[in-house]
Design an enzyme around this catalytic site. Structure first.
Site, PDB file in Angstrom:
ATOM      1  N   GLU A  62      -0.707   7.540  -6.939  1.00  0.00           N
ATOM      2  CA  GLU A  62      -0.063   8.336  -8.000  1.00  0.00           C
ATOM      3  C   GLU A  62      -1.077   9.099  -8.830  1.00  0.00           C
ATOM      4  O   GLU A  62      -2.154   8.576  -9.135  1.00  0.00           O
ATOM      5  CB  GLU A  62       0.733   7.391  -8.919  1.00  0.00           C
ATOM      6  CG  GLU A  62       1.856   6.689  -8.200  1.00  0.00           C
ATOM      7  CD  GLU A  62       2.364   5.439  -8.920  1.00  0.00           C
ATOM      8  OE1 GLU A  62       3.518   5.081  -8.689  1.00  0.00           O
ATOM      9  OE2 GLU A  62       1.604   4.825  -9.696  1.00  0.00           O
ATOM     10  N   ASP A 233       8.123  -0.871 -10.211  1.00  0.00           N
ATOM     11  CA  ASP A 233       7.569   0.401 -10.701  1.00  0.00           C
ATOM     12  C   ASP A 233       7.485   1.465  -9.609  1.00  0.00           C
ATOM     13  O   ASP A 233       6.668   2.364  -9.670  1.00  0.00           O
ATOM     14  CB  ASP A 233       6.180   0.154 -11.330  1.00  0.00           C
ATOM     15  CG  ASP A 233       5.199  -0.490 -10.361  1.00  0.00           C
ATOM     16  OD1 ASP A 233       5.586  -0.778  -9.219  1.00  0.00           O
ATOM     17  OD2 ASP A 233       4.033  -0.704 -10.752  1.00  0.00           O
TER      18      ASP A 233
HETATM   19  N1  NAD Z   1       4.424  -1.185 -15.350  1.00  0.00           N
HETATM   20  C1  NAD Z   1       3.144  -0.954 -15.395  1.00  0.00           C
HETATM   21  O1  NAD Z   1       2.647  -0.248 -16.251  1.00  0.00           O
HETATM   22  C2  NAD Z   1       2.249  -1.641 -14.387  1.00  0.00           C
HETATM   23  C3  NAD Z   1       0.862  -1.607 -14.566  1.00  0.00           C
HETATM   24  C4  NAD Z   1       0.063  -2.326 -13.677  1.00  0.00           C
HETATM   25  C5  NAD Z   1       0.652  -3.019 -12.626  1.00  0.00           C
HETATM   26  N2  NAD Z   1       1.999  -2.969 -12.459  1.00  0.00           N
HETATM   27  C6  NAD Z   1       2.652  -3.718 -11.383  1.00  0.00           C
HETATM   28  O2  NAD Z   1       2.514  -5.092 -11.711  1.00  0.00           O
HETATM   29  C7  NAD Z   1       2.512  -5.861 -10.521  1.00  0.00           C
HETATM   30  C8  NAD Z   1       1.382  -6.877 -10.546  1.00  0.00           C
HETATM   31  O3  NAD Z   1       0.151  -6.216 -10.461  1.00  0.00           O
HETATM   32  P1  NAD Z   1      -1.180  -7.053 -10.145  1.00  0.00           P
HETATM   33  O4  NAD Z   1      -2.305  -6.088 -10.246  1.00  0.00           O
HETATM   34  O5  NAD Z   1      -1.179  -8.290 -10.975  1.00  0.00           O
HETATM   35  O6  NAD Z   1      -0.890  -7.438  -8.622  1.00  0.00           O
HETATM   36  P2  NAD Z   1      -1.473  -8.692  -7.799  1.00  0.00           P
HETATM   37  O7  NAD Z   1      -1.217  -8.367  -6.369  1.00  0.00           O
HETATM   38  O8  NAD Z   1      -2.854  -8.991  -8.231  1.00  0.00           O
HETATM   39  O9  NAD Z   1      -0.542  -9.911  -8.267  1.00  0.00           O
HETATM   40  C9  NAD Z   1       0.820  -9.973  -7.972  1.00  0.00           C
HETATM   41  C10 NAD Z   1       1.222 -11.435  -7.838  1.00  0.00           C
HETATM   42  O10 NAD Z   1       2.648 -11.485  -7.612  1.00  0.00           O
HETATM   43  C11 NAD Z   1       2.881 -12.597  -6.776  1.00  0.00           C
HETATM   44  N3  NAD Z   1       4.226 -12.514  -6.188  1.00  0.00           N
HETATM   45  C12 NAD Z   1       4.673 -11.683  -5.230  1.00  0.00           C
HETATM   46  N4  NAD Z   1       5.973 -11.951  -4.982  1.00  0.00           N
HETATM   47  C13 NAD Z   1       6.350 -12.955  -5.809  1.00  0.00           C
HETATM   48  C14 NAD Z   1       7.571 -13.630  -6.028  1.00  0.00           C
HETATM   49  N5  NAD Z   1       8.664 -13.360  -5.337  1.00  0.00           N
HETATM   50  N6  NAD Z   1       7.596 -14.596  -6.994  1.00  0.00           N
HETATM   51  C15 NAD Z   1       6.492 -14.914  -7.702  1.00  0.00           C
HETATM   52  N7  NAD Z   1       5.295 -14.288  -7.529  1.00  0.00           N
HETATM   53  C16 NAD Z   1       5.233 -13.312  -6.589  1.00  0.00           C
HETATM   54  C17 NAD Z   1       1.770 -12.522  -5.753  1.00  0.00           C
HETATM   55  O11 NAD Z   1       1.578 -13.748  -5.075  1.00  0.00           O
HETATM   56  C18 NAD Z   1       0.577 -12.141  -6.631  1.00  0.00           C
HETATM   57  O12 NAD Z   1      -0.150 -13.265  -7.073  1.00  0.00           O
HETATM   58  C19 NAD Z   1       2.442  -4.866  -9.369  1.00  0.00           C
HETATM   59  O13 NAD Z   1       3.730  -4.732  -8.813  1.00  0.00           O
HETATM   60  C20 NAD Z   1       2.014  -3.584 -10.017  1.00  0.00           C
HETATM   61  O14 NAD Z   1       2.478  -2.452  -9.331  1.00  0.00           O
HETATM   62  C21 NAD Z   1       2.810  -2.305 -13.318  1.00  0.00           C
END
Ligand code: NAD
Length: 345
Positions: A62, A233
């Site tokens: 993005e 997101d």
């Molecule tokens: N809204 C925003 O502004 C924003 C900003 C940053 C990240 N994000 C989103 O936040 C999320 C997390 O980002 P991250 O960098 O921590 O990712 P990451 O991959 O480091 O961590 C995600 C965690 O979610 C866990 N997970 C996956 N499916 C699951 C489920 N069904 N139940 C419980 N846990 C589950 C995974 O095992 C992993 O540990 C991503 O989807 C990312 O796109 C959103």
């Protein structure tokens, strides 16, 4: 005259981490939250657009631009939930803060760490406005890269002290428990979402999976809870059962983008949402009753990165962190770009 390269800064991931450590993580999240609040309060001054998203089967890349009369900012960010298998983070980012009058980049820097700080800052800021006053407990569903920063943000901005943790990856929760202990924060592991959310004031969902997941079901939600939905997101990537969105007011950053990417993609285009600026400018009352359920459908908007870049720029100036100044050539004669070529061997 070309903008002097001396006023330009290029900060690596190490530079940014050192800057945050020097000033303090909690202070940085609080400072970014202040900037975000100030910028959303002057929402009408910004030229806004939904981010430009390029999708592949495994993820998304993005570009997020935004500008006011003084600055232009953009962020490049990806989201690839399966990256861990390749030894890469799910989210990687960099970006720039540039001067509108000259187009000169003032700051170019890694935004991977700063994305986590600004996301935590936004989450905590919104919760401060709409969660039940005196909220002390939060479930953190998804214990990956972003999770520590969420905990620090909620602890320092709302005084949340009790963290209920759940992740499908046991090791992710181990890691979060270790890091929370280093921060002097207490986390408790649960073996299911339903158990983790029992009795908490706030639920943060911050999982990564490119699917329409139902991490939270309507039965998980009790009167008075605030839901901070962060991991939904992208088109086809959501975390909340659609019926949860009918349980209380839904706050979003920028409706045109959220309707494509957020939890509200599950609802018709005219589904009522409240943009954060309406809350921060006092045009929406927020929570009106302790029993209200409130929902922040967060996707991440360019203005949060603009606010964070401003913060990093000011902090680097204040603390005198130079970084590398050489991203753009500094030319004694702006028309003689050729002079910048090293002499031929
Ligand atoms: N809204 C925003 O502004 C924003 C900003 C940053 C990240 N994000 C989103 O936040 C999320 C997390 O980002 P991250 O960098 O921590 O990712 P990451 O991959 O480091 O961590 C995600 C965690 O979610 C866990 N997970 C996956 N499916 C699951 C489920 N069904 N139940 C419980 N846990 C589950 C995974 O095992 C992993 O540990 C991503 O989807 C990312 O796109 C959103």
């Amino acid at each position: 005259m070309i903008h002097s390269a001396k006023t330009m800064r290029c900060l690596s991931a190490d530079n940014v981490a050192a800057l945050v450590a020097q000033h303090g993580l909690a202070a940085c999240i609080a400072g970014i939250a202040d900037n975000i609040a100030a910028d959303f309060k002057r929402w009408q001054e910004f030229e806004k657009s939904s981010r430009l998203a390029t999708h592949s089967p495994l993820g998304v890349i993005e570009l997020m631009p935004i500008a006011d009369q003084q600055y232009y900012a953009f962020k490049y960010v990806n989201g690839h939930p399966k990256n861990e298998q390749l030894g890469l983070p799910t989210i990687m980012a960099f970006g720039a803060l540039c001067e509108m009058d000259t187009g000169a980049p003032l700051l170019v820097c890694d935004l991977t760490l700063i994305t986590a700080l600004r996301t935590a800052a936004t989450s905590a800021l919104v919760a401060k406005w709409v969660a039940r006053p005196n909220s002390k407990s939060m479930a953190l569903i998804g214990n990956g890269a972003q999770s520590e920063f969420q905990a620090v943000g909620f602890h320092h901005l709302l005084e949340v002290t009790e963290f209920h943790l759940f992740d499908v990856d046991y090791k992710a929760t181990d890691k979060l428990l270790r890091n929370l202990a280093k921060l002097g924060l207490k986390g408790r592991r649960f073996t299911s979402v339903a158990e983790a959310v029992q009795g908490v004031d706030i639920i943060t969902t911050i999982t990564a999976d490119k699917t329409n997941a139902t991490i939270l079901l309507p039965d998980d939600i009790k009167p008075g809870m605030h839901i901070n939905g962060v991991g939904g997101d992208c088109p086809g990537k959501t975390e909340l059962h659609a019926d949860i969105l009918d349980m209380g007011p839904v706050f979003v950053e920028y409706a045109p983008q959220s309707r494509i990417e957020g939890e509200v993609q599950q609802k018709p285009q005219d589904f009522p949402v409240i943009e954060l600026w309406e809350l921060l400018q006092g045009r929406h009352p927020g929570r009106t009753n302790p029993d209200n359920v409130t929902i922040f459908d967060s996707v991440g908007f360019a203005l949060e990165d603009f606010s964070a870049l401003r913060y990093v720029h000011d902090l680097a100036n204040r603390l005198g962190v130079a970084g590398s100044p050489a991203l753009i050539p500094s030319l004694p004669d702006p028309k003689n770009l050729f002079s910048f070529m090293p002499p031929a061997l």
